[in-house]
Design an enzyme around this catalytic site. Structure first.
Site, PDB file in Angstrom:
ATOM      1  N   ASP A  29      33.191  29.901 -25.176  1.00  0.00           N
ATOM      2  CA  ASP A  29      34.052  30.299 -24.064  1.00  0.00           C
ATOM      3  C   ASP A  29      34.190  29.199 -23.010  1.00  0.00           C
ATOM      4  OD1 ASP A  29      31.567  30.366 -22.890  1.00  0.00           O
ATOM      5  OD2 ASP A  29      31.695  32.445 -22.188  1.00  0.00           O
ATOM      6  N   ASP A 210      14.092  29.448  -4.431  1.00  0.00           N
ATOM      7  CA  ASP A 210      15.249  28.910  -3.736  1.00  0.00           C
ATOM      8  C   ASP A 210      15.111  29.119  -2.223  1.00  0.00           C
ATOM      9  OD1 ASP A 210      18.117  27.929  -3.885  1.00  0.00           O
ATOM     10  OD2 ASP A 210      18.406  29.840  -2.845  1.00  0.00           O
ATOM     11  N   GLU A 261      11.550  25.250  -3.003  1.00  0.00           N
ATOM     12  CA  GLU A 261      12.592  24.376  -2.475  1.00  0.00           C
ATOM     13  C   GLU A 261      12.439  24.389  -0.959  1.00  0.00           C
ATOM     14  OE1 GLU A 261      17.449  23.815  -2.475  1.00  0.00           O
ATOM     15  OE2 GLU A 261      16.583  25.814  -2.294  1.00  0.00           O
TER      16      GLU A 261
END
Length: 549
Positions: A29, A210, A261
């Site tokens: 795809d 994150d 992070e």
């Protein structure tokens, strides 16, 4: 990794970042997926990496490339299924590669069931799980604070009540589609502790966190001031969250790692996240953004090692990731630093120079004490793609800034595997076009084109990681600087290893050595040319420095 028997794997690992959308497309795809990753595990095994960090692959409306998560316990259908991920984790383990998943705890998607319930009624209990606040002014039309988003744009969006009247505002430090969680609420804490267990139960070896410094907010929501502490970055309450997470990871067998992070200018505050009862490691963004300059790099390395020493944590060395301009491009510019504020396209770039410096930087980063991160395509010498048509760009940073910020699509272009034209084996024959267009010039940068070519970037990385795995000096450990001419970095790592990086404009003589282990480019007899690095086997560090004349 030479330290495998001496301590936890994460202290000296080479960790490879897979950005799933752009690594390999298994179903045709045009979008990378888990099936594609599984089909290319042999590449990562041949490269010799110790672990893979997967960027988010959860169900998401993709307002921010999957960092807007709607369900933390499943896989977005565009990438595959949870069963495929479980198979991937097992297959990676079978070839000696650990796995790290990306958890996004500061915010979720506005499609998350909790947030949808919060929007459904002003009285919904789920509103307490986010930061809903009335606006300022008699009609509540002014946002609750004037906080500035690191993502460009506003940090508050006003809701509409079910009866159509204007409602409260909600906080989103990033895009409006990414409402911030209220980490003061015990239900939020319990939810993420359960999410951690969900993935650890599936055998992952690490969690990448994150925006790790942004979870806690000052509950009084004061305005940010230039000289005062931030009300939403590095708030002290965040450390209690990670102490709870550490207790969970420590309860699992094996060495499970929490990797943050953490973007902080204060090195002492940065080190607080790495105390023995908090995170195991954190990303080193100073090194990533540092100029190609010997004085600046030495200062950055010293500062990094000094910051980590009091808490006994390993340093990490990162040259690129999915958010920053690829370093082949950065190092070919007059200004070789990186910052989000100065990120621009169309700056003159000497890719040949940038590639030469990137090769030297690879040997530097892979020989410093601690763990090293490799962003997918870095090992192929890929450069930033700066000519993506406007209509194909997808990064919200580009659109939210009105095109002033070029965004991050240029480092996220699908990587090339085989063949002479796009999609370069990224997708199977007859597939849809890749979700971002690949440069035709990448035909010389494919994995197949570089395999077996001793001068290629790929074979340089393979050789460097192979030496790193077997040499007792590399990975975790210590280093000491050696005397060197201006513009040259020279350091020794016991036992018997010396690295020289020549960032000056003139060739410099090699120090006494018993073997040349690896060089980033051709040497001129016993001279190290500019923008070149070399690994040497040396005897006594007192005689290992290059001549200073």
């Amino acid at each position: 990794m030479s330290t495998a028997d001496d301590g936890p794997w994460w202290r000296g690992a080479v960790i490879y970042q897979v950005y799933p959308r752009s690594f390999a497309d298994g179903d045709g795809d045009g979008i990378g997926d888990v099936a594609g990753i599984r089909s290319r595990l042999d590449h990562l095994a041949a490269l010799g990496v110790d672990a893979i960090w997967f960027s988010p692959w959860y169900p998401s409306p993709m307002a921010d490339a999957g960092y807007d998560v709607a369900d933390y316990r499943d896989i977005d259908p565009v990438f595959g299924t949870l069963a495929e991920v479980e198979a991937l984790i097992a297959e990676a383990h079978a070839v000696g590669i650990r796995t790290i998943v990306d958890v996004v705890p500061n915010h979720c998607s506005d499609a998350h069931p909790w947030f949808q319930a919060a929007l459904a009624s002003p009285d919904a209990p789920e509103r307490e799980l986010f930061w809903f606040r009335p606006g300022r002014g008699p009609d509540g039309a002014r946002k609750p604070t004037d906080w500035v988003s690191p993502f460009a744009g506003d940090t508050w969006t006003r809701t509409t009540n079910p009866d159509g009247t204007p409602g409260d505002w909600y906080l989103h430090l990033f895009a409006p589609e990414q409402p911030d969680f209220n980490w003061d609420h015990p239900r939020v804490r319990a939810e993420f502790e359960d999410i951690l267990r969900f993935w650890l139960d599936r055998g992952v070896d690490g969690i990448r966190i994150d925006s790790a410094a942004m979870l806690a907010k000052d509950p009084t929501l004061p305005e940010a001031t230039p000289d005062g502490p931030s009300p939403f970055v590095d708030v002290d309450a965040v450390h209690d969250i990670y102490r709870g997470w550490r207790r969970i990871t420590d309860s699992y067998p094996g060495d499970r790692a929490l990797i943050g992070e953490v973007w902080l200018p204060d090195h002492e505050r940065f080190a607080n996240y790495l105390r023995p009862d908090e995170l195991h490691a954190a990303f080193n963004f100073d090194f990533l953004g540092c100029a190609w300059d010997a004085v600046a790099l030495r200062a950055c390395i010293d500062t990094t090692l000094t910051a980590h020493a009091p808490v006994g944590a390993p340093a990490t060395w990162v040259l690129s990731n999915h958010d920053v301009t690829r370093h082949v491009t950065r190092y070919g510019r007059a200004d070789t630093t990186f910052s989000f504020a100065a990120k621009r396209e169309g700056i003159p770039t000497d890719l040949e120079l940038g590639t030469r410096r990137a090769r030297a930087a690879a040997l530097l980063s892979l020989s410093l004490p601690g763990a090293a991160y490799v962003y997918q395509g870095e090992e192929l010498g890929l450069w930033e793609v700066e000519d993506i048509p406007r209509e194909l760009r997808q990064d919200p940073m580009y659109h939210r800034s009105g095109g002033v910020d070029p965004g991050r699509d240029g480092c996220r272009v699908p990587i090339p595997w085989t063949g002479d034209e796009p999609p370069f084996g990224f997708s199977p024959d007859g597939a849809a076009a890749p979700w971002l267009p690949q440069p035709a010039d990448w035909k010389d940068r494919t994995v197949r084109a570089q395999t077996g070519d001793p001068t290629s970037m790929l074979e340089l990385y393979r050789a460097a990681i192979r030496i790193r795995r077997t040499h007792p000096a590399l990975g975790d450990g210590t280093m000491s600087w050696l005397p060197a001419p201006d513009g040259v970095l020279a350091f020794h790592r016991p036992p018997g290893f010396t690295c020289l990086v020549n960032l000056s404009a003139a060739a410099v003589p090699l120090p006494p050595h018993t073997e040349r282990l690896l060089a980033s480019g051709p040497l001129d007899d016993d001279l190290l040319p500019p923008d070149t690095a070399v690994w040497l086997r040396t005897a006594d560090p007192r005689s290992a420095g290059p001549a200073t004349a």
